[in-house]
Design a protein around this motif. Structure first.
Motif, PDB file in Angstrom:
ATOM      1  N   ALA A  21       0.840  -1.093   0.215  1.00  0.00           N
ATOM      2  CA  ALA A  21       0.095  -0.143   0.071  1.00  0.00           C
ATOM      3  C   ALA A  21       0.776   1.301   0.058  1.00  0.00           C
ATOM      4  CB  ALA A  21      -1.143  -0.037   1.202  1.00  0.00           C
ATOM      5  N   CYS A  22       1.962   1.113   0.779  1.00  0.00           N
ATOM      6  CA  CYS A  22       2.861   2.215   0.726  1.00  0.00           C
ATOM      7  C   CYS A  22       3.429   2.667  -0.560  1.00  0.00           C
ATOM      8  CB  CYS A  22       4.087   2.181   1.821  1.00  0.00           C
ATOM      9  SG  CYS A  22       3.382   2.041   3.250  1.00  0.00           S
ATOM     10  N   ASN A  23       3.606   1.679  -1.488  1.00  0.00           N
ATOM     11  CA  ASN A  23       4.258   2.047  -2.603  1.00  0.00           C
ATOM     12  C   ASN A  23       3.308   2.131  -3.987  1.00  0.00           C
ATOM     13  OD1 ASN A  23       3.585  -0.515  -3.566  1.00  0.00           O
ATOM     14  ND2 ASN A  23       5.644  -1.542  -3.369  1.00  0.00           N
ATOM     15  N   ASN A  24       1.838   2.343  -3.387  1.00  0.00           N
ATOM     16  CA  ASN A  24       0.911   2.393  -4.571  1.00  0.00           C
ATOM     17  C   ASN A  24       0.754   1.192  -5.559  1.00  0.00           C
ATOM     18  OD1 ASN A  24       0.074   4.819  -3.313  1.00  0.00           O
ATOM     19  ND2 ASN A  24       1.358   5.863  -4.298  1.00  0.00           N
ATOM     20  N   ASP A  25       1.416   0.066  -5.237  1.00  0.00           N
ATOM     21  CA  ASP A  25       1.304  -0.921  -6.101  1.00  0.00           C
ATOM     22  C   ASP A  25       0.374  -2.179  -5.862  1.00  0.00           C
ATOM     23  OD1 ASP A  25       2.830   0.023  -8.109  1.00  0.00           O
ATOM     24  OD2 ASP A  25       4.902  -1.183  -7.682  1.00  0.00           O
ATOM     25  N   LYS A  26      -0.539  -1.820  -4.862  1.00  0.00           N
ATOM     26  CA  LYS A  26      -1.562  -2.743  -4.442  1.00  0.00           C
ATOM     27  C   LYS A  26      -2.759  -2.427  -5.010  1.00  0.00           C
ATOM     28  CE  LYS A  26      -4.024  -3.429   0.105  1.00  0.00           C
ATOM     29  NZ  LYS A  26      -4.320  -3.355   1.162  1.00  0.00           N
ATOM     30  N   ALA A  27      -3.433  -3.714  -5.236  1.00  0.00           N
ATOM     31  CA  ALA A  27      -4.894  -3.418  -5.879  1.00  0.00           C
ATOM     32  C   ALA A  27      -5.874  -4.473  -5.211  1.00  0.00           C
ATOM     33  CB  ALA A  27      -4.766  -3.879  -7.315  1.00  0.00           C
ATOM     34  N   GLY A  28      -7.008  -4.076  -4.763  1.00  0.00           N
ATOM     35  CA  GLY A  28      -7.975  -5.199  -4.328  1.00  0.00           C
ATOM     36  C   GLY A  28      -8.575  -4.425  -3.405  1.00  0.00           C
ATOM     37  N   LYS A  37     -11.205 -13.948   0.868  1.00  0.00           N
ATOM     38  CA  LYS A  37      -9.969 -12.921   0.680  1.00  0.00           C
ATOM     39  C   LYS A  37      -8.749 -13.634   0.243  1.00  0.00           C
ATOM     40  CE  LYS A  37     -11.844  -9.538   4.013  1.00  0.00           C
ATOM     41  NZ  LYS A  37     -12.098  -8.491   2.896  1.00  0.00           N
ATOM     42  N   VAL A  38      -8.513 -13.437  -1.098  1.00  0.00           N
ATOM     43  CA  VAL A  38      -7.045 -14.209  -1.524  1.00  0.00           C
ATOM     44  C   VAL A  38      -6.221 -13.063  -1.937  1.00  0.00           C
ATOM     45  CG1 VAL A  38      -6.468 -15.308  -3.700  1.00  0.00           C
ATOM     46  CG2 VAL A  38      -8.531 -15.935  -2.716  1.00  0.00           C
ATOM     47  N   GLY A  66     -16.138 -15.695  -6.762  1.00  0.00           N
ATOM     48  CA  GLY A  66     -16.256 -15.816  -5.303  1.00  0.00           C
ATOM     49  C   GLY A  66     -15.053 -15.521  -4.622  1.00  0.00           C
ATOM     50  N   PHE A  67     -14.253 -14.569  -5.127  1.00  0.00           N
ATOM     51  CA  PHE A  67     -12.856 -13.823  -4.451  1.00  0.00           C
ATOM     52  C   PHE A  67     -12.888 -12.508  -4.360  1.00  0.00           C
ATOM     53  CE2 PHE A  67     -11.937 -17.919  -6.879  1.00  0.00           C
ATOM     54  CZ  PHE A  67     -11.538 -18.735  -5.653  1.00  0.00           C
ATOM     55  N   ASP A  68     -12.454 -12.008  -3.261  1.00  0.00           N
ATOM     56  CA  ASP A  68     -11.949 -10.555  -3.004  1.00  0.00           C
ATOM     57  C   ASP A  68     -10.396 -10.609  -3.080  1.00  0.00           C
ATOM     58  OD1 ASP A  68     -11.425  -8.240  -2.061  1.00  0.00           O
ATOM     59  OD2 ASP A  68     -12.381  -8.106  -0.071  1.00  0.00           O
ATOM     60  N   VAL A  69      -9.888 -10.163  -4.196  1.00  0.00           N
ATOM     61  CA  VAL A  69      -8.371 -10.437  -4.587  1.00  0.00           C
ATOM     62  C   VAL A  69      -7.614  -9.095  -4.140  1.00  0.00           C
ATOM     63  CG1 VAL A  69      -6.578 -11.026  -6.301  1.00  0.00           C
ATOM     64  CG2 VAL A  69      -8.727 -12.323  -6.092  1.00  0.00           C
TER      65      VAL A  69
END
Length: 340
Positions: A21-28, A37-38, A66-69
């Motif tokens: 999250a700190c490097n802004n490369d997180k998605a989902g 949650k995956v 069925g996934f929160d990725v």
């Protein structure tokens, strides 16, 4: 049904997500408590070649399955394997040959459940006007690469097949984002790179020189490229979940090769630093590796006979030893891989 993890593994997952999250490369995560949650790791950063996961996320394919990725950037095959094995990610992408080599040395609880590329993307890339023009020129040269990367791990296999003799090729540990700049500056003679990374390499050179590409697949045509990796306990205990996740990811892959520019635009939404034109070029190049000429199988298909050939090739190159210690079933869950 929730995937089971130890408390320690859960802490590691949260830490990994926080870093991302700190490097802004997180998605989902969309926050829907009805979804499993995956966590998913790309193979290497968030280059254009990784867009298919973001396409599956953006178009709701994961949610429909069925996934929160949550998507996090990986840092090479060996690291991805270790993070998946340790429960810090549920799925990841890694080069298949490097996966076999790694699992021959370390009995990590991971398995392959599908292929992204039916041909290897691994290559050594140099620039025109330099000292590298042919595979034989690699003897005695300095190659910049991330330690543990696919290109580094596989190089002994490539060197044997390409009959590279003479002084030892030296791999210089280098951070992945800096590789094109190091090459352009002449700090190294070449870099480990996927063939789809050529647009990025050429753009980074102020002289706009063309790339010299030495693809491993030119002398090792049986090698697969990137594979979908998961933990063996998920494959054993939740086979339906694994099939659903793989199916959703491959839907994103199909859309990506059908519309590279659209996929690159989606990637930019999640990774703002993305250069859409460069990412589009990468994905155009990637098409031929996802579905090569003459390939009429299912997207993501795994051929167990071919896997056996790859293992024997690695045994001959002394990368898997002693011979006979690795079987196809040790590295691929054939029952979960897509079928034609």
């Amino acid at each position: 049904m929730r995937f089971r993890r130890s408390a320690a593994a859960l802490v590691a997952v949260l830490a990994l997500a926080a870093v991302s999250a700190c490097n802004n490369d997180k998605a989902g995560q969309n926050g829907d408590v009805s979804l499993d949650k995956v966590s998913y790791l790309t193979s290497f950063g968030t280059f254009g070649r990784e867009a298919y996961a973001y396409v599956a996320l953006e178009k709701g394919y994961f949610k429909d399955a069925g996934f929160d990725v949550t998507i996090n950037p990986g840092s090479g095959t060996v690291d991805v394997l270790k993070l998946v094995a340790g429960g810090q990610a549920d799925y990841g992408i890694g080069d298949f040959t490097a996966t076999v080599i790694t699992l021959a040395k370390q009995k990590l609880p991971v398995t392959t459940v599908g292929m992204i590329h039916q041909r290897s993307l691994a290559a050594i890339v140099a620039l025109e006007g330099g000292s590298i023009k042919t595979p034989q020129d690699l003897a005695g040269k300095k190659i910049g690469d991330q330690p543990g990367s696919t290109n580094t791990v596989m190089f002994p296999v490539y060197a044997k097949a390409a009959h590279i003799t003479g002084a030892e090729t030296k791999f210089v540990p280098s951070p992945p984002p800096a590789l094109p700049q190091l090459l352009a500056a002449g700090t190294v003679d070449g870099i480990g790179q996927f063939v789809v990374g050529v647009p990025t390499v050429e753009k980074a050179d102020p002289k706009r020189r063309k790339a010299v590409v030495l693809p491993y697949g030119a002398v090792l045509p049986d090698l697969y490229g990137n594979a979908i990796i998961t933990r063996t306990d998920l494959a054993k205990d939740h086979p339906d979940q694994v099939k659903k996740f793989t199916g959703a990811l491959l839907k994103g892959l199909q859309d990506t090769i059908d519309d590279p520019k659209g996929a690159a635009t989606i990637l930019k939404k999640y990774v703002p630093k993305t250069d859409v034109d460069v990412a589009t070029e990468e994905l155009e190049l990637m098409k031929a590796y996802v579905k090569p000429d003459g390939f009429d199988g299912a997207l993501g298909e795994v051929d167990e006979i071919r896997v056996d050939k790859i293992i024997k090739l690695l045994e001959e190159a002394d990368q898997v030893k002693p011979a006979g210690t690795v079987k196809p079933a040790d590295v691929v869950d054939d029952a979960l891989a897509p079928k034609g």
